[in-house]
Design a protein around this motif. Sequence first.
Motif, PDB file in Angstrom:
ATOM      1  N   ARG A   1       9.626   5.454   1.792  1.00  0.00           N
ATOM      2  CA  ARG A   1       8.951   4.697   0.734  1.00  0.00           C
ATOM      3  C   ARG A   1       7.619   5.315   0.319  1.00  0.00           C
ATOM      4  O   ARG A   1       6.843   5.743   1.152  1.00  0.00           O
ATOM      5  CB  ARG A   1       8.726   3.257   1.178  1.00  0.00           C
ATOM      6  CG  ARG A   1       9.996   2.448   1.089  1.00  0.00           C
ATOM      7  CD  ARG A   1       9.790   1.109   1.689  1.00  0.00           C
ATOM      8  NE  ARG A   1       9.985   1.296   3.139  1.00  0.00           N
ATOM      9  CZ  ARG A   1      10.099   0.332   4.001  1.00  0.00           C
ATOM     10  NH1 ARG A   1       9.996  -0.898   3.618  1.00  0.00           N
ATOM     11  NH2 ARG A   1      10.285   0.585   5.268  1.00  0.00           N
ATOM     12  N   ALA A   2       7.363   5.297  -0.968  1.00  0.00           N
ATOM     13  CA  ALA A   2       6.134   5.840  -1.546  1.00  0.00           C
ATOM     14  C   ALA A   2       5.152   4.686  -1.765  1.00  0.00           C
ATOM     15  O   ALA A   2       4.908   4.259  -2.888  1.00  0.00           O
ATOM     16  CB  ALA A   2       6.441   6.552  -2.858  1.00  0.00           C
ATOM     17  N   HIS A   3       4.586   4.183  -0.682  1.00  0.00           N
ATOM     18  CA  HIS A   3       3.720   2.994  -0.743  1.00  0.00           C
ATOM     19  C   HIS A   3       2.549   3.169  -1.708  1.00  0.00           C
ATOM     20  O   HIS A   3       2.266   2.278  -2.518  1.00  0.00           O
ATOM     21  CB  HIS A   3       3.188   2.641   0.647  1.00  0.00           C
ATOM     22  CG  HIS A   3       4.241   2.204   1.595  1.00  0.00           C
ATOM     23  ND1 HIS A   3       4.807   0.956   1.552  1.00  0.00           N
ATOM     24  CD2 HIS A   3       4.854   2.857   2.617  1.00  0.00           C
ATOM     25  CE1 HIS A   3       5.716   0.840   2.503  1.00  0.00           C
ATOM     26  NE2 HIS A   3       5.765   1.992   3.163  1.00  0.00           N
ATOM     27  N   ALA A   4       1.857   4.283  -1.652  1.00  0.00           N
ATOM     28  CA  ALA A   4       0.687   4.501  -2.510  1.00  0.00           C
ATOM     29  C   ALA A   4       1.088   4.530  -3.980  1.00  0.00           C
ATOM     30  O   ALA A   4       0.411   3.938  -4.829  1.00  0.00           O
ATOM     31  CB  ALA A   4      -0.034   5.784  -2.121  1.00  0.00           C
ATOM     32  N   ALA A   5       2.182   5.192  -4.288  1.00  0.00           N
ATOM     33  CA  ALA A   5       2.633   5.263  -5.682  1.00  0.00           C
ATOM     34  C   ALA A   5       3.049   3.889  -6.189  1.00  0.00           C
ATOM     35  O   ALA A   5       2.717   3.510  -7.322  1.00  0.00           O
ATOM     36  CB  ALA A   5       3.793   6.248  -5.810  1.00  0.00           C
ATOM     37  N   ILE A   6       3.750   3.121  -5.368  1.00  0.00           N
ATOM     38  CA  ILE A   6       4.178   1.777  -5.767  1.00  0.00           C
ATOM     39  C   ILE A   6       2.957   0.897  -6.020  1.00  0.00           C
ATOM     40  O   ILE A   6       2.910   0.151  -7.008  1.00  0.00           O
ATOM     41  CB  ILE A   6       5.109   1.160  -4.702  1.00  0.00           C
ATOM     42  CG1 ILE A   6       6.417   1.963  -4.621  1.00  0.00           C
ATOM     43  CG2 ILE A   6       5.389  -0.305  -5.011  1.00  0.00           C
ATOM     44  CD1 ILE A   6       7.270   1.644  -3.411  1.00  0.00           C
ATOM     45  N   ALA A   7       1.955   0.991  -5.176  1.00  0.00           N
ATOM     46  CA  ALA A   7       0.722   0.215  -5.369  1.00  0.00           C
ATOM     47  C   ALA A   7       0.031   0.618  -6.662  1.00  0.00           C
ATOM     48  O   ALA A   7      -0.446  -0.236  -7.423  1.00  0.00           O
ATOM     49  CB  ALA A   7      -0.209   0.407  -4.178  1.00  0.00           C
ATOM     50  N   ARG A   8      -0.010   1.917  -6.952  1.00  0.00           N
ATOM     51  CA  ARG A   8      -0.637   2.415  -8.174  1.00  0.00           C
ATOM     52  C   ARG A   8       0.086   1.887  -9.411  1.00  0.00           C
ATOM     53  O   ARG A   8      -0.537   1.424 -10.364  1.00  0.00           O
ATOM     54  CB  ARG A   8      -0.628   3.944  -8.140  1.00  0.00           C
ATOM     55  CG  ARG A   8      -1.785   4.598  -8.804  1.00  0.00           C
ATOM     56  CD  ARG A   8      -1.873   6.113  -8.576  1.00  0.00           C
ATOM     57  NE  ARG A   8      -0.622   6.841  -8.501  1.00  0.00           N
ATOM     58  CZ  ARG A   8      -0.100   7.347  -7.370  1.00  0.00           C
ATOM     59  NH1 ARG A   8      -0.721   7.198  -6.218  1.00  0.00           N
ATOM     60  NH2 ARG A   8       1.033   8.012  -7.383  1.00  0.00           N
ATOM     61  N   TRP A   9       1.435   1.936  -9.406  1.00  0.00           N
ATOM     62  CA  TRP A   9       2.205   1.444 -10.550  1.00  0.00           C
ATOM     63  C   TRP A   9       1.995  -0.054 -10.731  1.00  0.00           C
ATOM     64  O   TRP A   9       1.913  -0.539 -11.850  1.00  0.00           O
ATOM     65  CB  TRP A   9       3.687   1.722 -10.377  1.00  0.00           C
ATOM     66  CG  TRP A   9       4.020   3.170 -10.248  1.00  0.00           C
ATOM     67  CD1 TRP A   9       3.379   4.226 -10.845  1.00  0.00           C
ATOM     68  CD2 TRP A   9       5.052   3.730  -9.464  1.00  0.00           C
ATOM     69  NE1 TRP A   9       3.966   5.404 -10.479  1.00  0.00           N
ATOM     70  CE2 TRP A   9       4.992   5.131  -9.625  1.00  0.00           C
ATOM     71  CE3 TRP A   9       6.033   3.199  -8.638  1.00  0.00           C
ATOM     72  CZ2 TRP A   9       5.875   5.990  -8.999  1.00  0.00           C
ATOM     73  CZ3 TRP A   9       6.917   4.051  -8.017  1.00  0.00           C
ATOM     74  CH2 TRP A   9       6.833   5.434  -8.197  1.00  0.00           C
ATOM     75  N   SER A  10       1.909  -0.774  -9.627  1.00  0.00           N
ATOM     76  CA  SER A  10       1.688  -2.222  -9.702  1.00  0.00           C
ATOM     77  C   SER A  10       0.353  -2.523 -10.372  1.00  0.00           C
ATOM     78  O   SER A  10       0.259  -3.406 -11.233  1.00  0.00           O
ATOM     79  CB  SER A  10       1.720  -2.844  -8.309  1.00  0.00           C
ATOM     80  OG  SER A  10       2.971  -2.613  -7.703  1.00  0.00           O
ATOM     81  N   GLU A  11      -0.685  -1.786  -9.985  1.00  0.00           N
ATOM     82  CA  GLU A  11      -2.003  -1.980 -10.587  1.00  0.00           C
ATOM     83  C   GLU A  11      -1.992  -1.622 -12.071  1.00  0.00           C
ATOM     84  O   GLU A  11      -2.577  -2.327 -12.896  1.00  0.00           O
ATOM     85  CB  GLU A  11      -3.046  -1.141  -9.848  1.00  0.00           C
ATOM     86  CG  GLU A  11      -3.321  -1.635  -8.445  1.00  0.00           C
ATOM     87  CD  GLU A  11      -4.149  -0.653  -7.625  1.00  0.00           C
ATOM     88  OE1 GLU A  11      -4.584   0.384  -8.172  1.00  0.00           O
ATOM     89  OE2 GLU A  11      -4.353  -0.932  -6.438  1.00  0.00           O
ATOM     90  N   GLN A  12      -1.308  -0.541 -12.415  1.00  0.00           N
ATOM     91  CA  GLN A  12      -1.231  -0.134 -13.814  1.00  0.00           C
ATOM     92  C   GLN A  12      -0.495  -1.177 -14.645  1.00  0.00           C
ATOM     93  O   GLN A  12      -0.923  -1.514 -15.756  1.00  0.00           O
ATOM     94  CB  GLN A  12      -0.538   1.219 -13.935  1.00  0.00           C
ATOM     95  CG  GLN A  12      -1.352   2.369 -13.404  1.00  0.00           C
ATOM     96  CD  GLN A  12      -0.560   3.662 -13.331  1.00  0.00           C
ATOM     97  OE1 GLN A  12       0.635   3.701 -13.593  1.00  0.00           O
ATOM     98  NE2 GLN A  12      -1.232   4.739 -12.949  1.00  0.00           N
ATOM     99  N   ALA A  13       0.606  -1.698 -14.114  1.00  0.00           N
ATOM    100  CA  ALA A  13       1.363  -2.719 -14.843  1.00  0.00           C
ATOM    101  C   ALA A  13       0.531  -3.981 -15.009  1.00  0.00           C
ATOM    102  O   ALA A  13       0.517  -4.580 -16.081  1.00  0.00           O
ATOM    103  CB  ALA A  13       2.667  -3.025 -14.107  1.00  0.00           C
ATOM    104  N   ALA A  14      -0.188  -4.374 -13.965  1.00  0.00           N
ATOM    105  CA  ALA A  14      -1.011  -5.583 -14.028  1.00  0.00           C
ATOM    106  C   ALA A  14      -2.107  -5.443 -15.080  1.00  0.00           C
ATOM    107  O   ALA A  14      -2.441  -6.413 -15.775  1.00  0.00           O
ATOM    108  CB  ALA A  14      -1.613  -5.885 -12.662  1.00  0.00           C
TER     109      ALA A  14
END
Length: 79
Positions: free
Chosen positions: A23-36
Amino acid sequence: MNESRRLVVKSGSPLITRGGRGRAHAAIARWSEQAASAVGPGTQIVIVSSGAMAVRMARLGWSGRPPTLDPLHATPLPR
């Protein structure tokens, strides 16, 4: 987009699993922040992927997909 009530983001397995290495935890967190930041208050954000099977394959140490889906669903994961 700020008037939408739900934003669905589809990501492919290679992005979610760092190319099959877990899992790419850092990338998923980054995309979540961008979407928010792209939506207004009260908008739901749903991130979907077919990455669950790719993560499972990586945890099992498999380098490729099995010929059928049964092993993906029935093989116990190592602890």
